[in-house]
Enzyme design. Structure first.
Site, PDB file in Angstrom:
ATOM      1  N   ASP A  92      54.853   5.819  84.920  1.00 53.66           N
ATOM      2  CA  ASP A  92      54.127   4.569  84.779  1.00 53.66           C
ATOM      3  C   ASP A  92      53.631   4.161  86.159  1.00 53.66           C
ATOM      4  O   ASP A  92      54.265   4.462  87.171  1.00 53.66           O
ATOM      5  CB  ASP A  92      55.065   3.505  84.186  1.00 53.66           C
ATOM      6  CG  ASP A  92      54.297   2.271  83.746  1.00 53.66           C
ATOM      7  OD1 ASP A  92      53.050   2.267  83.848  1.00 53.66           O
ATOM      8  OD2 ASP A  92      54.944   1.309  83.309  1.00 53.66           O
ATOM      9  N   ASP A 270      58.244   4.723  74.995  1.00 56.19           N
ATOM     10  CA  ASP A 270      59.336   4.738  75.961  1.00 56.19           C
ATOM     11  C   ASP A 270      59.983   3.376  75.914  1.00 56.19           C
ATOM     12  O   ASP A 270      59.326   2.383  75.594  1.00 56.19           O
ATOM     13  CB  ASP A 270      58.824   4.971  77.385  1.00 56.19           C
ATOM     14  CG  ASP A 270      58.282   3.684  77.984  1.00 56.19           C
ATOM     15  OD1 ASP A 270      57.156   3.299  77.617  1.00 56.19           O
ATOM     16  OD2 ASP A 270      59.001   3.018  78.763  1.00 56.19           O
ATOM     17  N   CYS A 308      77.696  11.894  62.974  1.00 53.83           N
ATOM     18  CA  CYS A 308      76.741  11.942  64.091  1.00 53.83           C
ATOM     19  C   CYS A 308      77.131  13.099  65.006  1.00 53.83           C
ATOM     20  O   CYS A 308      78.317  13.318  65.277  1.00 53.83           O
ATOM     21  CB  CYS A 308      76.752  10.629  64.859  1.00 53.83           C
ATOM     22  SG  CYS A 308      75.790  10.676  66.389  1.00 53.83           S
ATOM     23  N   CYS A 310      76.286  13.496  68.218  1.00 58.59           N
ATOM     24  CA  CYS A 310      76.188  13.184  69.652  1.00 58.59           C
ATOM     25  C   CYS A 310      77.528  13.477  70.339  1.00 58.59           C
ATOM     26  O   CYS A 310      78.548  13.621  69.665  1.00 58.59           O
ATOM     27  CB  CYS A 310      75.796  11.719  69.845  1.00 58.59           C
ATOM     28  SG  CYS A 310      77.204  10.580  69.875  1.00 58.59           S
ATOM     29  N   CYS A 313      80.441  11.020  69.353  1.00 58.63           N
ATOM     30  CA  CYS A 313      80.981  11.116  67.989  1.00 58.63           C
ATOM     31  C   CYS A 313      81.624  12.473  67.724  1.00 58.63           C
ATOM     32  O   CYS A 313      82.649  12.548  67.043  1.00 58.63           O
ATOM     33  CB  CYS A 313      79.885  10.818  66.970  1.00 58.63           C
ATOM     34  SG  CYS A 313      79.245   9.127  67.120  1.00 58.63           S
TER      35      CYS A 313
END
Ligand SMILES: [Zn+2]
Length: 391
Positions: A92, A270, A308, A310, A313
């Site tokens: 950005d 984003d 999940c 991830c 988890c």
């Protein structure tokens, strides 16, 4: 590989599927970019990013200009070296950050005076400097410097911001052309401003399209105006952008805002929201937000979300352990919940892509609006982290 966007399915203002090709690889859209503002994710190691589902990352040119400086980033191998990430990167220009530092009344014809965020004193941040900074950092996609009004409902303010944004866009488009355009290895996106005013959004979009950017962003929608006004900003921009080019909505990342913006034709996002929420003990789940500090989790042996995949988890860290860890200010809980939230958002985007392909997007949309309903006005935007400074 050079920069190219291929629209695989969808039109100007409806859910779309696409593939973005960049010098550092491909991105399936709709896609979400995690935010490494200063060239580093907060608490998440670079080698975790791909397993979490990340295909493209975002960093901020103004902050990297301020520290460590462009020359130092170049010495580290550019923005990809700094991030230790070999995939696509977007930077950005810092417009939003500059204006969230209260610099709106410091806008001049040739740039904006802003306090140096690290060393004090004034920085004259100009379209030329934003462009050259990004040319030095070397992301796959650079953003123009725009003027991001903090009051999207004040017509005079928004009109002045659009005029200045278009003037600066022209300057930066010329610099990009002089550098060889896409042959430079870097794409340049224009940014649509216009607040909540349909005519200003349209005018800004059409002028930017005349300048022929490599992609387009919708800006000025995440400044605390609430969900409805945000969607209005999207709806009044996307119909006027080229159907075959990528559209990026800046600073947006709650489940509801993502899905509703995709419904209106956005491809790329984003936001710091998933990681910021994680640091403050709020987990995103398929059935809504989970506030891990609530007393009801104190003796809860379950992971954040059953099933999940991830790291939090699959390690089966109990909700009660996360709660206790947050209270004891341990390092791991904010990191684990940030990773869970990023994984959740990337999984949501993957589900959305599958749903668009199979014609079942409406079902995902209904599920998200059921579990992540919009609250009223500014309070909701603030709670979501979608406030000035969050782009
Ligand atoms: Zn998880």
């Amino acid at each position: 590989m050079s920069f190219h966007f291929e629209l695989l399915q969808g039109g100007a203002a409806e859910p779309r599927l696409g593939q973005l090709s960049t010098p550092h690889g491909k991105v399936q859209t709709p896609a979400f970019m995690p935010v490494a503002t200063r060239g580093m994710m907060r608490g998440i190691a670079p080698d975790r990013m791909r397993p979490l589902g990340t295909e493209m990352m975002l960093s901020n040119a103004f902050h990297l200009f301020a520290r460590p400086g462009v020359d130092k980033v170049r010495a580290l191998g550019g923005i990809h070296g700094m991030l230790a990430w070999d995939g696509p990167v977007l930077t950005d220009s810092g417009g939003f950050q500059v204006f969230s530092l209260g610099a709106l009344d410091q806008v001049r014809r040739d740039g904006v005076r802003v306090d140096h965020p690290v060393y004090g004193g004034a920085v004259h941040w100009t379209p030329e400097l934003a462009f050259e900074t990004q040319a030095g950092l070397g992301p796959d996609v650079a953003m123009v410097l725009d003027v991001c009004p903090d009051r999207p409902t004040d017509r005079a303010t928004v009109q002045a911001a659009v005029d200045r944004t278009l003037q600066w866009a022209q300057v930066q488009r010329k610099l990009h052309q002089a550098r060889g355009g896409l042959q430079s290895g870097q794409a340049l996106f224009g940014i649509v401003q216009g607040g909540v005013f349909a005519d200003l959004r349209r005018r800004c979009s059409e002028h930017l399209v005349d300048l022929a950017f490599d992609g387009y962003a919708v800006g000025g929608v995440s400044v605390g105006e609430g969900h409805a006004a945000m969607m209005q900003g999207v709806e009044t921009s996307t119909p006027f952008l080229p159907t075959g080019q990528i559209r990026y909505l800046m600073g947006v990342g709650t489940p509801l805002d993502l899905v509703e913006s995709i419904a209106r034709g956005i491809d790329l996002f984003d936001c710091v929201f998933p990681t910021r929420a994680g640091r403050f003990a709020t987990a995103l789940t398929r059935t809504g937000r989970l506030h891990l500090l609530n007393a009801c989790h104190a003796e809860d042996p379950r992971p954040i979300e059953e099933g999940c995949a991830c790291p939090a988890c699959t390690s089966a860290v109990p909700r009660g352990a996360l709660r206790a860890g947050f209270k004891a200010k341990e390092l791991n809980p904010p990191i684990l919940v940030s990773m869970h939230n990023l994984y959740f958002i990337h999984q949501l985007m993957a589900r959305v892509r599958q749903a668009i392909a199979s014609g079942s997007f409406a079902e995902v949309r209904a599920e998200i609006s059921r579990h992540y309903p919009p609250a009223a006005g500014k309070a909701e935007a603030f709670k979501n982290g979608a406030r000035p400074g969050s782009r």
